[in-house]
Design a protein around this motif. Structure first.
Motif, PDB file in Angstrom:
ATOM      1  N   SER A   1       0.832  -1.211   0.000  1.00 33.44           N
ATOM      2  CA  SER A   1       0.000   0.000   0.000  1.00 33.44           C
ATOM      3  C   SER A   1       0.868   1.263   0.000  1.00 33.44           C
ATOM      4  O   SER A   1       0.478   2.287  -0.566  1.00 33.44           O
ATOM      5  N   LEU A   2       2.054   1.193   0.588  1.00 32.13           N
ATOM      6  CA  LEU A   2       3.009   2.306   0.479  1.00 32.13           C
ATOM      7  C   LEU A   2       3.470   2.458  -0.976  1.00 32.13           C
ATOM      8  O   LEU A   2       3.526   3.571  -1.500  1.00 32.13           O
ATOM      9  N   LEU A   3       3.784   1.344  -1.602  1.00 30.60           N
ATOM     10  CA  LEU A   3       4.184   1.375  -3.010  1.00 30.60           C
ATOM     11  C   LEU A   3       3.070   1.964  -3.865  1.00 30.60           C
ATOM     12  O   LEU A   3       3.315   2.798  -4.750  1.00 30.60           O
ATOM     13  N   PHE A   4       1.846   1.557  -3.601  1.00 29.68           N
ATOM     14  CA  PHE A   4       0.702   2.081  -4.349  1.00 29.68           C
ATOM     15  C   PHE A   4       0.587   3.590  -4.175  1.00 29.68           C
ATOM     16  O   PHE A   4       0.362   4.323  -5.145  1.00 29.68           O
ATOM     17  N   SER A   5       0.762   4.082  -2.963  1.00 30.19           N
ATOM     18  CA  SER A   5       0.698   5.536  -2.719  1.00 30.19           C
ATOM     19  C   SER A   5       1.757   6.267  -3.531  1.00 30.19           C
ATOM     20  O   SER A   5       1.474   7.299  -4.150  1.00 30.19           O
ATOM     21  N   VAL A   6       2.975   5.749  -3.521  1.00 26.27           N
ATOM     22  CA  VAL A   6       4.071   6.365  -4.280  1.00 26.27           C
ATOM     23  C   VAL A   6       3.762   6.317  -5.772  1.00 26.27           C
ATOM     24  O   VAL A   6       3.916   7.309  -6.487  1.00 26.27           O
ATOM     25  N   SER A   7       3.306   5.168  -6.244  1.00 27.93           N
ATOM     26  CA  SER A   7       3.034   4.977  -7.665  1.00 27.93           C
ATOM     27  C   SER A   7       1.875   5.856  -8.139  1.00 27.93           C
ATOM     28  O   SER A   7       1.959   6.502  -9.188  1.00 27.93           O
ATOM     29  N   LEU A   8       0.831   5.898  -7.362  1.00 24.80           N
ATOM     30  CA  LEU A   8      -0.336   6.698  -7.727  1.00 24.80           C
ATOM     31  C   LEU A   8       0.027   8.181  -7.792  1.00 24.80           C
ATOM     32  O   LEU A   8      -0.299   8.873  -8.765  1.00 24.80           O
TER      33      LEU A   8
ATOM     34  N   GLN B   1       7.924   3.265 -12.549  1.00 23.04           N
ATOM     35  CA  GLN B   1       8.042   2.510 -13.789  1.00 23.04           C
ATOM     36  C   GLN B   1       8.459   1.052 -13.586  1.00 23.04           C
ATOM     37  O   GLN B   1       7.977   0.169 -14.293  1.00 23.04           O
ATOM     38  N   TYR B   2       9.340   0.806 -12.644  1.00 21.92           N
ATOM     39  CA  TYR B   2       9.940  -0.529 -12.551  1.00 21.92           C
ATOM     40  C   TYR B   2       9.425  -1.392 -11.410  1.00 21.92           C
ATOM     41  O   TYR B   2       9.793  -2.560 -11.310  1.00 21.92           O
ATOM     42  N   GLU B   3       8.570  -0.863 -10.567  1.00 23.27           N
ATOM     43  CA  GLU B   3       7.966  -1.670  -9.505  1.00 23.27           C
ATOM     44  C   GLU B   3       6.466  -1.864  -9.741  1.00 23.27           C
ATOM     45  O   GLU B   3       5.752  -2.344  -8.882  1.00 23.27           O
ATOM     46  N   TYR B   4       6.015  -1.506 -10.916  1.00 20.73           N
ATOM     47  CA  TYR B   4       4.608  -1.619 -11.302  1.00 20.73           C
ATOM     48  C   TYR B   4       4.091  -3.046 -11.109  1.00 20.73           C
ATOM     49  O   TYR B   4       2.982  -3.265 -10.650  1.00 20.73           O
ATOM     50  N   HIS B   5       4.921  -4.022 -11.447  1.00 19.51           N
ATOM     51  CA  HIS B   5       4.525  -5.434 -11.341  1.00 19.51           C
ATOM     52  C   HIS B   5       4.274  -5.871  -9.903  1.00 19.51           C
ATOM     53  O   HIS B   5       3.589  -6.861  -9.669  1.00 19.51           O
TER      54      HIS B   5
END
Length: 191
Positions: free
Chosen positions: A51-58, A104-108
């Motif tokens: 969910s942290l990754l999602f926040s950063v990605s979003l 870009q690179y942690e999307y998966h």
């Protein structure tokens, strides 16, 4: 003086950890330590590392979309619009290379639901570029046979910067963004 919230400290710490170690190599303990918090504090604000990754990605995708839509609105001249879009998109990726690398690179690593939400921003970014190219073709100024493929390729110039660009290197973000913008115009302008 602006006070940084605990949530912002966690996001900033996650960006640093993910950029340095990748999503898989980062633990919530790493993130908490960088934020100056206990590992349990992470779960007060986020239910998981993903969910942290999602926040950063979003947030990264939203900002990239804002950059390209703002550049698209900056001119009615198709060539100037294309130049601004490629320049600003590339410069954003250079200036935000750590966030861009994660985006870009942690999307998966995102869950299917989160990946689907982020994908809407990716499609909007691509559509903005496609629309600008199609408008230039319609006005007889740009020569583009494959609008979707060309849009993807031009966006890739900026996206690829996050893989290798480091501030203070042999070329500045501005220099690379200018190069990308010039290449985009030379590749698409009607001769």
């Amino acid at each position: 003086m602006t006070t940084i919230t605990a949530r912002e400290r966690l996001i900033n710490a996650a960006v640093e950890a993910f950029a340095e170690k990748g999503f898989a190599g980062t633990t919530t303990r790493d993130i908490a330590s960088r934020a100056g918090m206990s590992p349990a504090a992470v779960y007060v604000h986020h239910d998981s590392k993903e969910s942290l990754l999602f926040s950063v990605s979003l947030d990264g995708h939203r900002r990239a979309l804002e950059v390209i839509t703002s550049a698209a609105a900056s001119s009615t001249d198709p060539v100037n619009r294309l130049r601004a879009m490629v320049y600003n998109f590339s410069l954003w990726h250079a200036d935000n290379s750590r966030v861009g690398r994660i985006v870009q690179y942690e999307y998966h690593a995102l869950t299917d639901e989160h990946r689907a939400e982020v994908a809407t921003y990716r499609r909007d970014i691509e559509k903005t570029m496609q629309d600008a190219l199609a408008d230039g073709v319609d006005q007889g100024v740009l020569d583009v046979v494959d609008v979707p493929g060309t849009a993807f390729s031009l966006l890739s110039l900026g996206v690829d910067l996050v893989r290798w660009f480091e501030p203070g290197g042999s070329r500045s973000g501005h220099e690379l963004a200018t190069l990308h913008a010039d290449l985009a115009v030379r590749m698409t302008r009607l001769r």
